[in-house]
Design a protein around this motif. Structure first.
Motif, PDB file in Angstrom:
ATOM      1  N   GLN A  52      35.005  48.760  33.883  1.00  0.00           N
ATOM      2  CA  GLN A  52      34.515  47.422  34.294  1.00  0.00           C
ATOM      3  C   GLN A  52      35.144  46.646  35.579  1.00  0.00           C
ATOM      4  OE1 GLN A  52      34.514  45.538  30.592  1.00  0.00           O
ATOM      5  NE2 GLN A  52      32.513  46.328  29.949  1.00  0.00           N
ATOM      6  N   LEU A  53      36.296  47.108  35.841  1.00  0.00           N
ATOM      7  CA  LEU A  53      37.334  46.332  36.631  1.00  0.00           C
ATOM      8  C   LEU A  53      37.473  47.190  38.035  1.00  0.00           C
ATOM      9  CD1 LEU A  53      39.370  44.225  37.357  1.00  0.00           C
ATOM     10  CD2 LEU A  53      41.147  45.717  36.086  1.00  0.00           C
ATOM     11  N   ASP A  54      37.318  46.585  39.064  1.00  0.00           N
ATOM     12  CA  ASP A  54      37.721  46.977  40.408  1.00  0.00           C
ATOM     13  C   ASP A  54      39.200  46.806  40.658  1.00  0.00           C
ATOM     14  OD1 ASP A  54      38.156  47.267  43.120  1.00  0.00           O
ATOM     15  OD2 ASP A  54      35.951  46.866  43.655  1.00  0.00           O
ATOM     16  N   HIS A  55      39.832  48.104  40.634  1.00  0.00           N
ATOM     17  CA  HIS A  55      41.421  47.652  40.681  1.00  0.00           C
ATOM     18  C   HIS A  55      41.548  47.027  42.223  1.00  0.00           C
ATOM     19  CE1 HIS A  55      42.784  50.773  37.362  1.00  0.00           C
ATOM     20  NE2 HIS A  55      41.756  49.944  36.976  1.00  0.00           N
ATOM     21  N   GLN A  56      41.139  47.503  42.898  1.00  0.00           N
ATOM     22  CA  GLN A  56      41.359  47.068  44.230  1.00  0.00           C
ATOM     23  C   GLN A  56      41.016  45.436  44.467  1.00  0.00           C
ATOM     24  OE1 GLN A  56      43.392  48.498  46.773  1.00  0.00           O
ATOM     25  NE2 GLN A  56      43.557  46.321  47.599  1.00  0.00           N
ATOM     26  N   ALA A  57      39.871  45.183  43.947  1.00  0.00           N
ATOM     27  CA  ALA A  57      39.363  44.011  44.132  1.00  0.00           C
ATOM     28  C   ALA A  57      40.432  42.765  43.270  1.00  0.00           C
ATOM     29  CB  ALA A  57      37.995  43.724  43.532  1.00  0.00           C
ATOM     30  N   LEU A  58      40.863  43.297  42.197  1.00  0.00           N
ATOM     31  CA  LEU A  58      41.893  42.413  41.755  1.00  0.00           C
ATOM     32  C   LEU A  58      43.089  42.162  42.377  1.00  0.00           C
ATOM     33  CD1 LEU A  58      42.731  40.969  39.041  1.00  0.00           C
ATOM     34  CD2 LEU A  58      43.488  43.054  38.168  1.00  0.00           C
ATOM     35  N   LEU A  59      43.673  43.293  42.844  1.00  0.00           N
ATOM     36  CA  LEU A  59      44.974  43.238  43.576  1.00  0.00           C
ATOM     37  C   LEU A  59      44.640  42.324  44.728  1.00  0.00           C
ATOM     38  CD1 LEU A  59      45.738  47.006  43.876  1.00  0.00           C
ATOM     39  CD2 LEU A  59      47.330  45.296  42.430  1.00  0.00           C
ATOM     40  N   ASP A  60      43.657  42.545  45.544  1.00  0.00           N
ATOM     41  CA  ASP A  60      43.313  41.572  46.886  1.00  0.00           C
ATOM     42  C   ASP A  60      43.340  40.034  46.370  1.00  0.00           C
ATOM     43  OD1 ASP A  60      43.149  43.841  48.196  1.00  0.00           O
ATOM     44  OD2 ASP A  60      41.079  43.758  48.225  1.00  0.00           O
ATOM     45  N   ALA A  61      42.620  39.982  45.140  1.00  0.00           N
ATOM     46  CA  ALA A  61      42.404  38.369  44.615  1.00  0.00           C
ATOM     47  C   ALA A  61      43.873  38.029  44.374  1.00  0.00           C
ATOM     48  CB  ALA A  61      41.443  38.343  43.605  1.00  0.00           C
ATOM     49  N   LEU A  62      44.758  38.710  43.459  1.00  0.00           N
ATOM     50  CA  LEU A  62      45.998  38.267  43.288  1.00  0.00           C
ATOM     51  C   LEU A  62      46.930  37.997  44.737  1.00  0.00           C
ATOM     52  CD1 LEU A  62      46.868  40.461  40.181  1.00  0.00           C
ATOM     53  CD2 LEU A  62      46.318  37.983  39.971  1.00  0.00           C
ATOM     54  N   ASP A  63      46.857  38.972  45.447  1.00  0.00           N
ATOM     55  CA  ASP A  63      47.665  38.606  46.680  1.00  0.00           C
ATOM     56  C   ASP A  63      47.153  37.603  47.596  1.00  0.00           C
ATOM     57  OD1 ASP A  63      49.040  40.926  45.868  1.00  0.00           O
ATOM     58  OD2 ASP A  63      48.158  42.501  47.155  1.00  0.00           O
ATOM     59  N   THR A  64      45.966  37.215  47.434  1.00  0.00           N
ATOM     60  CA  THR A  64      45.419  36.198  48.374  1.00  0.00           C
ATOM     61  C   THR A  64      45.740  34.742  47.738  1.00  0.00           C
ATOM     62  OG1 THR A  64      43.000  36.211  47.500  1.00  0.00           O
ATOM     63  CG2 THR A  64      43.705  37.362  49.476  1.00  0.00           C
ATOM     64  N   GLY A  65      45.791  34.866  46.143  1.00  0.00           N
ATOM     65  CA  GLY A  65      46.069  33.533  45.379  1.00  0.00           C
ATOM     66  C   GLY A  65      44.745  33.068  45.039  1.00  0.00           C
ATOM     67  N   GLN A  66      43.764  33.880  45.266  1.00  0.00           N
ATOM     68  CA  GLN A  66      42.372  33.378  44.579  1.00  0.00           C
ATOM     69  C   GLN A  66      42.615  33.347  42.969  1.00  0.00           C
ATOM     70  OE1 GLN A  66      39.817  32.001  45.038  1.00  0.00           O
ATOM     71  NE2 GLN A  66      38.545  32.394  43.489  1.00  0.00           N
ATOM     72  N   LEU A  67      43.327  34.575  42.460  1.00  0.00           N
ATOM     73  CA  LEU A  67      43.806  34.680  41.176  1.00  0.00           C
ATOM     74  C   LEU A  67      45.117  34.772  41.035  1.00  0.00           C
ATOM     75  CD1 LEU A  67      41.584  37.615  39.602  1.00  0.00           C
ATOM     76  CD2 LEU A  67      41.261  35.090  39.653  1.00  0.00           C
ATOM     77  N   SER A  68      45.746  33.916  40.037  1.00  0.00           N
ATOM     78  CA  SER A  68      47.087  33.746  39.907  1.00  0.00           C
ATOM     79  C   SER A  68      47.725  34.640  38.963  1.00  0.00           C
ATOM     80  CB  SER A  68      47.409  32.191  39.382  1.00  0.00           C
ATOM     81  OG  SER A  68      46.869  31.939  38.122  1.00  0.00           O
ATOM     82  N   GLY A  69      47.179  35.390  37.977  1.00  0.00           N
ATOM     83  CA  GLY A  69      47.737  36.125  37.257  1.00  0.00           C
ATOM     84  C   GLY A  69      46.632  36.994  36.478  1.00  0.00           C
ATOM     85  N   ALA A  70      47.010  38.231  35.647  1.00  0.00           N
ATOM     86  CA  ALA A  70      46.121  38.945  34.905  1.00  0.00           C
ATOM     87  C   ALA A  70      46.952  39.483  33.868  1.00  0.00           C
ATOM     88  CB  ALA A  70      45.548  39.923  35.741  1.00  0.00           C
ATOM     89  N   PHE A  71      46.224  39.707  32.578  1.00  0.00           N
ATOM     90  CA  PHE A  71      46.567  40.685  31.566  1.00  0.00           C
ATOM     91  C   PHE A  71      45.573  41.833  31.430  1.00  0.00           C
ATOM     92  CE2 PHE A  71      49.671  37.760  30.116  1.00  0.00           C
ATOM     93  CZ  PHE A  71      50.404  38.202  29.056  1.00  0.00           C
ATOM     94  N   VAL A  72      46.006  43.180  31.673  1.00  0.00           N
ATOM     95  CA  VAL A  72      44.954  43.986  31.778  1.00  0.00           C
ATOM     96  C   VAL A  72      45.307  45.099  30.594  1.00  0.00           C
ATOM     97  CG1 VAL A  72      43.940  46.014  33.199  1.00  0.00           C
ATOM     98  CG2 VAL A  72      44.774  43.807  34.128  1.00  0.00           C
ATOM     99  N   ASP A  73      44.574  45.221  29.669  1.00  0.00           N
ATOM    100  CA  ASP A  73      44.727  46.019  28.805  1.00  0.00           C
ATOM    101  C   ASP A  73      44.020  47.318  28.771  1.00  0.00           C
ATOM    102  OD1 ASP A  73      45.938  46.582  25.654  1.00  0.00           O
ATOM    103  OD2 ASP A  73      43.654  46.573  25.245  1.00  0.00           O
ATOM    104  N   VAL A  74      43.078  47.425  29.656  1.00  0.00           N
ATOM    105  CA  VAL A  74      42.227  48.617  29.513  1.00  0.00           C
ATOM    106  C   VAL A  74      41.904  49.015  31.207  1.00  0.00           C
ATOM    107  CG1 VAL A  74      40.820  48.548  27.454  1.00  0.00           C
ATOM    108  CG2 VAL A  74      39.980  47.255  29.271  1.00  0.00           C
TER     109      VAL A  74
END
Length: 308
Positions: A226-248
Protein backbone atom coordinates in the motif's frame (compact mmCIF):
# COMPACT_ATOMS: atom_id res chain seq x y z
CA UNK A 1 -11.25 -35.95 9.74
CA UNK A 2 -8.09 -34.00 10.66
CA UNK A 3 -6.72 -30.48 11.14
CA UNK A 4 -3.34 -29.24 9.81
CA UNK A 5 -1.39 -26.17 10.96
CA UNK A 6 1.10 -24.70 8.46
CA UNK A 7 3.12 -21.75 9.76
CA UNK A 8 5.83 -21.19 12.37
CA UNK A 9 6.55 -24.64 13.87
CA UNK A 10 7.27 -23.28 17.35
CA UNK A 11 3.85 -21.68 17.49
CA UNK A 12 2.47 -24.82 15.89
CA UNK A 13 3.61 -26.77 18.93
CA UNK A 14 1.68 -24.34 21.13
CA UNK A 15 -1.39 -24.69 18.90
CA UNK A 16 -1.13 -28.47 19.21
CA UNK A 17 -1.07 -28.29 23.01
CA UNK A 18 -4.10 -26.00 23.24
CA UNK A 19 -5.97 -27.86 20.50
CA UNK A 20 -5.52 -31.19 22.30
CA UNK A 21 -7.17 -29.71 25.39
CA UNK A 22 -10.00 -27.98 23.54
CA UNK A 23 -10.85 -30.61 20.92
CA UNK A 24 -9.09 -33.91 21.71
CA UNK A 25 -11.34 -35.83 19.33
CA UNK A 26 -9.85 -34.03 16.29
CA UNK A 27 -6.41 -35.27 15.04
CA UNK A 28 -4.06 -32.26 14.83
CA UNK A 29 -0.89 -32.15 12.68
CA UNK A 30 1.86 -29.54 12.30
CA UNK A 31 3.26 -29.17 8.79
CA UNK A 32 5.09 -30.98 7.19
CA UNK A 33 3.50 -33.87 9.10
CA UNK A 34 -0.01 -33.96 7.62
CA UNK A 35 -0.97 -37.54 8.39
CA UNK A 36 -3.18 -38.98 5.68
CA UNK A 37 -3.87 -36.05 3.26
CA UNK A 38 -7.26 -37.52 2.42
CA UNK A 39 -8.34 -37.06 6.05
CA UNK A 40 -7.50 -33.35 6.16
CA UNK A 41 -10.68 -31.27 6.30
CA UNK A 42 -9.32 -28.11 7.93
CA UNK A 43 -6.11 -26.13 7.35
CA UNK A 44 -4.76 -23.12 9.26
CA UNK A 45 -1.94 -21.38 7.40
CA UNK A 46 -0.12 -18.15 6.74
CA UNK A 47 0.69 -19.34 3.23
CA UNK A 48 -1.13 -22.42 1.92
CA UNK A 49 0.92 -25.10 0.13
CA UNK A 50 1.11 -25.12 -3.65
CA UNK A 51 -1.52 -27.29 -5.33
CA UNK A 52 -3.68 -26.93 -2.24
CA UNK A 53 -6.60 -29.00 -3.46
CA UNK A 54 -4.36 -31.56 -5.10
CA UNK A 55 -2.70 -32.17 -1.75
CA UNK A 56 -5.89 -31.92 0.36
CA UNK A 57 -8.76 -32.87 -1.98
CA UNK A 58 -11.27 -33.09 0.88
CA UNK A 59 -10.47 -29.70 2.42
CA UNK A 60 -13.57 -28.01 3.82
CA UNK A 61 -12.28 -24.79 5.43
CA UNK A 62 -9.08 -22.72 5.08
CA UNK A 63 -8.22 -20.58 8.11
CA UNK A 64 -5.77 -17.69 7.95
CA UNK A 65 -3.62 -17.46 11.07
CA UNK A 66 -3.58 -13.68 10.66
CA UNK A 67 -6.16 -10.93 10.39
CA UNK A 68 -5.40 -10.49 6.68
CA UNK A 69 -5.76 -12.90 3.78
CA UNK A 70 -3.92 -10.99 1.02
CA UNK A 71 -1.16 -13.62 1.14
CA UNK A 72 -3.68 -16.12 -0.26
CA UNK A 73 -4.34 -16.59 -3.96
CA UNK A 74 -8.12 -16.72 -3.76
CA UNK A 75 -8.27 -17.78 -7.40
CA UNK A 76 -6.55 -21.05 -6.49
CA UNK A 77 -9.05 -21.84 -3.74
CA UNK A 78 -12.37 -23.32 -4.89
CA UNK A 79 -15.52 -21.35 -4.13
CA UNK A 80 -16.88 -24.18 -2.01
CA UNK A 81 -13.97 -23.86 0.46
CA UNK A 82 -14.61 -20.92 2.82
CA UNK A 83 -11.59 -18.74 3.61
CA UNK A 84 -11.70 -17.50 7.21
CA UNK A 85 -9.64 -14.63 8.59
CA UNK A 86 -8.47 -14.66 12.19
CA UNK A 87 -10.59 -12.63 14.59
CA UNK A 88 -9.23 -12.99 18.11
CA UNK A 89 -8.66 -10.68 21.09
CA UNK A 90 -4.86 -10.97 20.98
CA UNK A 91 -4.66 -9.38 17.54
CA UNK A 92 -6.98 -6.53 18.48
CA UNK A 93 -5.17 -5.81 21.74
CA UNK A 94 -1.70 -5.86 20.24
CA UNK A 95 -2.67 -3.66 17.29
CA UNK A 96 -4.35 -1.08 19.48
CA UNK A 97 -1.24 -1.02 21.70
CA UNK A 98 1.06 -0.46 18.73
CA UNK A 99 -1.12 2.23 17.16
CA UNK A 100 -1.37 4.05 20.50
CA UNK A 101 2.40 3.81 21.00
CA UNK A 102 3.14 5.16 17.52
CA UNK A 103 0.57 7.94 17.68
CA UNK A 104 1.86 9.12 21.06
CA UNK A 105 5.48 8.93 19.87
CA UNK A 106 4.70 11.08 16.84
CA UNK A 107 2.52 13.42 18.88
CA UNK A 108 5.40 14.01 21.29
CA UNK A 109 8.05 14.27 18.53
CA UNK A 110 9.99 11.15 19.57
CA UNK A 111 11.66 10.55 16.15
CA UNK A 112 13.04 14.11 16.23
CA UNK A 113 14.30 13.73 19.79
CA UNK A 114 16.00 10.41 18.99
CA UNK A 115 17.73 12.04 16.04
CA UNK A 116 18.81 14.92 18.26
CA UNK A 117 20.16 12.45 20.80
CA UNK A 118 22.30 10.76 18.13
CA UNK A 119 23.66 14.18 17.13
CA UNK A 120 24.04 15.35 20.77
CA UNK A 121 21.62 18.25 20.36
CA UNK A 122 19.65 19.55 23.35
CA UNK A 123 16.70 21.42 21.88
CA UNK A 124 13.11 21.49 23.01
CA UNK A 125 10.04 21.36 20.81
CA UNK A 126 6.90 23.09 21.97
CA UNK A 127 4.31 20.60 23.21
CA UNK A 128 0.98 20.65 21.38
CA UNK A 129 -2.02 19.53 23.48
CA UNK A 130 -3.86 16.41 22.24
CA UNK A 131 -6.99 18.49 21.67
CA UNK A 132 -5.15 20.16 18.78
CA UNK A 133 -3.64 16.99 17.26
CA UNK A 134 -6.14 15.32 14.94
CA UNK A 135 -5.80 11.57 14.40
CA UNK A 136 -7.38 9.88 11.39
CA UNK A 137 -7.53 6.15 10.61
CA UNK A 138 -7.86 4.72 7.11
CA UNK A 139 -10.08 1.67 7.42
CA UNK A 140 -12.71 1.17 10.10
CA UNK A 141 -12.64 -2.58 10.68
CA UNK A 142 -12.22 -4.33 14.03
CA UNK A 143 -8.54 -3.42 14.46
CA UNK A 144 -9.18 0.24 13.68
CA UNK A 145 -12.15 0.40 16.02
CA UNK A 146 -10.10 -1.13 18.84
CA UNK A 147 -7.35 1.43 18.22
CA UNK A 148 -9.81 4.32 18.19
CA UNK A 149 -11.24 3.19 21.54
CA UNK A 150 -7.77 3.32 23.12
CA UNK A 151 -6.99 6.72 21.60
CA UNK A 152 -10.17 8.29 22.97
CA UNK A 153 -8.65 8.42 26.45
CA UNK A 154 -5.99 10.93 25.35
CA UNK A 155 -8.34 13.57 24.00
CA UNK A 156 -7.34 13.54 20.34
CA UNK A 157 -10.01 14.61 17.85
CA UNK A 158 -10.63 11.33 16.01
CA UNK A 159 -11.79 10.60 12.49
CA UNK A 160 -11.97 7.56 10.25
CA UNK A 161 -12.45 6.74 6.57
CA UNK A 162 -13.84 3.58 5.02
CA UNK A 163 -15.21 2.51 1.68
CA UNK A 164 -18.72 2.12 3.06
CA UNK A 165 -20.49 4.28 5.63
CA UNK A 166 -19.83 3.62 9.31
CA UNK A 167 -21.06 5.33 12.47
CA UNK A 168 -18.88 5.27 15.60
CA UNK A 169 -19.36 7.17 18.85
CA UNK A 170 -16.80 9.93 19.26
CA UNK A 171 -15.40 9.49 15.74
CA UNK A 172 -16.05 11.70 12.71
CA UNK A 173 -16.65 9.13 9.97
CA UNK A 174 -16.04 9.68 6.27
CA UNK A 175 -16.89 7.26 3.47
CA UNK A 176 -16.11 6.68 -0.17
CA UNK A 177 -13.87 8.35 -2.70
CA UNK A 178 -15.83 11.63 -2.61
CA UNK A 179 -15.06 12.16 1.10
CA UNK A 180 -11.44 10.99 1.13
CA UNK A 181 -9.92 14.42 0.54
CA UNK A 182 -11.97 16.01 3.33
CA UNK A 183 -10.85 13.24 5.68
CA UNK A 184 -7.18 13.67 4.79
CA UNK A 185 -7.38 17.42 5.35
CA UNK A 186 -8.08 16.89 9.08
CA UNK A 187 -5.54 14.11 9.77
CA UNK A 188 -2.44 15.45 11.50
CA UNK A 189 -1.49 11.84 12.27
CA UNK A 190 -2.68 9.38 9.63
CA UNK A 191 -2.94 5.69 10.53
CA UNK A 192 -3.32 3.15 7.72
CA UNK A 193 -5.23 0.02 8.69
CA UNK A 194 -6.72 -0.75 5.29
CA UNK A 195 -6.93 -4.31 3.99
CA UNK A 196 -4.84 -5.00 0.89
CA UNK A 197 -6.94 -5.09 -2.27
CA UNK A 198 -6.42 -3.99 -5.86
CA UNK A 199 -7.94 -0.64 -4.87
CA UNK A 200 -5.62 -0.08 -1.90
CA UNK A 201 -2.35 -1.10 -3.56
CA UNK A 202 -0.10 2.00 -3.75
CA UNK A 203 -2.81 3.92 -1.84
CA UNK A 204 -0.27 5.82 0.27
CA UNK A 205 1.23 7.82 -2.57
CA UNK A 206 2.43 11.33 -3.39
CA UNK A 207 -1.06 12.60 -4.24
CA UNK A 208 -2.46 11.36 -0.92
CA UNK A 209 0.42 12.81 1.09
CA UNK A 210 -0.08 16.20 -0.60
CA UNK A 211 -3.64 16.34 0.71
CA UNK A 212 -2.59 15.94 4.36
CA UNK A 213 -1.93 19.02 6.52
CA UNK A 214 1.63 20.27 6.18
CA UNK A 215 3.83 18.57 8.78
CA UNK A 216 1.48 15.60 9.24
CA UNK A 217 2.83 12.15 10.10
CA UNK A 218 2.09 8.54 9.19
CA UNK A 219 1.60 5.24 11.02
CA UNK A 220 1.57 2.42 8.48
CA UNK A 221 0.31 -0.89 9.86
CA UNK A 222 -1.78 -2.03 6.89
CA UNK A 223 0.12 -3.99 4.24
CA UNK A 224 3.45 -3.33 2.56
CA UNK A 225 2.27 -2.88 -1.06
CA UNK A 226 0.00 0.00 0.00
CA UNK A 227 2.97 2.34 0.52
CA UNK A 228 4.94 4.12 -2.22
CA UNK A 229 8.37 4.22 -0.59
CA UNK A 230 9.77 7.02 -2.72
CA UNK A 231 6.67 9.14 -2.18
CA UNK A 232 7.11 8.82 1.59
CA UNK A 233 10.79 9.74 1.39
CA UNK A 234 10.01 12.76 -0.78
CA UNK A 235 7.24 13.92 1.56
CA UNK A 236 9.55 13.63 4.56
CA UNK A 237 12.45 15.36 2.83
CA UNK A 238 10.29 18.31 1.75
CA UNK A 239 8.66 18.66 5.16
CA UNK A 240 5.16 17.81 3.94
CA UNK A 241 5.38 14.95 6.44
CA UNK A 242 7.30 15.24 9.71
CA UNK A 243 7.67 11.57 10.70
CA UNK A 244 6.53 8.01 10.13
CA UNK A 245 6.23 4.66 11.88
CA UNK A 246 6.41 1.87 9.30
CA UNK A 247 5.66 -1.70 10.38
CA UNK A 248 4.98 -3.27 6.98
CA UNK A 249 6.98 -3.00 3.76
CA UNK A 250 7.21 -4.53 0.32
CA UNK A 251 9.39 -6.51 0.18
CA UNK A 252 9.80 -7.99 3.63
CA UNK A 253 12.37 -8.08 5.10
CA UNK A 254 13.33 -4.55 4.09
CA UNK A 255 16.57 -4.72 2.00
CA UNK A 256 19.75 -3.81 3.87
CA UNK A 257 20.55 -0.86 1.64
CA UNK A 258 17.08 0.69 1.82
CA UNK A 259 16.99 4.35 2.82
CA UNK A 260 14.21 3.75 5.37
CA UNK A 261 16.78 2.16 7.72
CA UNK A 262 18.79 5.34 8.17
CA UNK A 263 16.20 8.06 7.63
CA UNK A 264 16.03 10.19 10.81
CA UNK A 265 12.27 10.70 10.51
CA UNK A 266 11.31 7.03 10.08
CA UNK A 267 10.90 4.38 12.78
CA UNK A 268 10.96 0.83 11.38
CA UNK A 269 9.55 -2.28 13.05
CA UNK A 270 9.58 -5.77 11.43
CA UNK A 271 5.85 -6.46 10.94
CA UNK A 272 5.20 -6.91 14.66
CA UNK A 273 2.29 -4.52 15.29
CA UNK A 274 0.07 -7.48 16.14
CA UNK A 275 0.58 -11.21 16.48
CA UNK A 276 -1.88 -14.06 16.81
CA UNK A 277 -1.74 -15.56 20.31
CA UNK A 278 -1.94 -19.38 20.12
CA UNK A 279 -4.27 -19.94 23.08
CA UNK A 280 -6.93 -17.42 22.03
CA UNK A 281 -6.50 -18.28 18.34
CA UNK A 282 -7.18 -21.94 19.02
CA UNK A 283 -10.26 -21.01 21.03
CA UNK A 284 -11.61 -19.01 18.09
CA UNK A 285 -10.83 -21.78 15.59
CA UNK A 286 -12.37 -24.49 17.78
CA UNK A 287 -15.52 -22.42 18.22
CA UNK A 288 -15.74 -22.12 14.43
CA UNK A 289 -15.24 -25.87 14.05
CA UNK A 290 -18.10 -26.49 16.44
CA UNK A 291 -20.22 -24.02 14.47
CA UNK A 292 -19.33 -25.89 11.30
CA UNK A 293 -20.30 -29.21 12.88
CA UNK A 294 -23.63 -27.74 14.01
CA UNK A 295 -24.39 -26.32 10.57
CA UNK A 296 -24.05 -22.74 11.81
CA UNK A 297 -22.31 -19.87 9.99
CA UNK A 298 -18.57 -19.58 10.61
CA UNK A 299 -17.32 -16.25 12.02
CA UNK A 300 -14.81 -14.38 9.86
CA UNK A 301 -15.63 -15.74 6.40
CA UNK A 302 -13.94 -13.62 3.71
CA UNK A 303 -16.08 -11.85 1.12
CA UNK A 304 -14.25 -12.88 -2.05
CA UNK A 305 -15.63 -9.93 -4.01
CA UNK A 306 -14.21 -7.41 -1.54
CA UNK A 307 -11.09 -9.41 -0.80
CA UNK A 308 -11.45 -9.20 2.99
Amino acid sequence: MAFVYKADPARGAEWAKHFALAMPEMPFHVWPDVGNPLDVRFLAAWQPPEDLMGLFPNLEVLFSIGAGIDQFDLGAIPEHVPVVRMIEPGIRGAMSEYVTMAVLALHRDLPTYLDQQRREIWQEIRVIPPSRRRVGILGLGELAQASLERLKAFGFPLSGWSRSRRSLDGVQCYAGHDELEAFLAVADILVCLLPLTNETTNFLNADLFSKLPSGASLVHVGRGPQLDHQALLDALDTGQLSGAFVDVTAPEPLPESHRFWSHPKIAITPHVASMTQPETAVSVVVENLRRCDAGERIVGIVDRQRGY
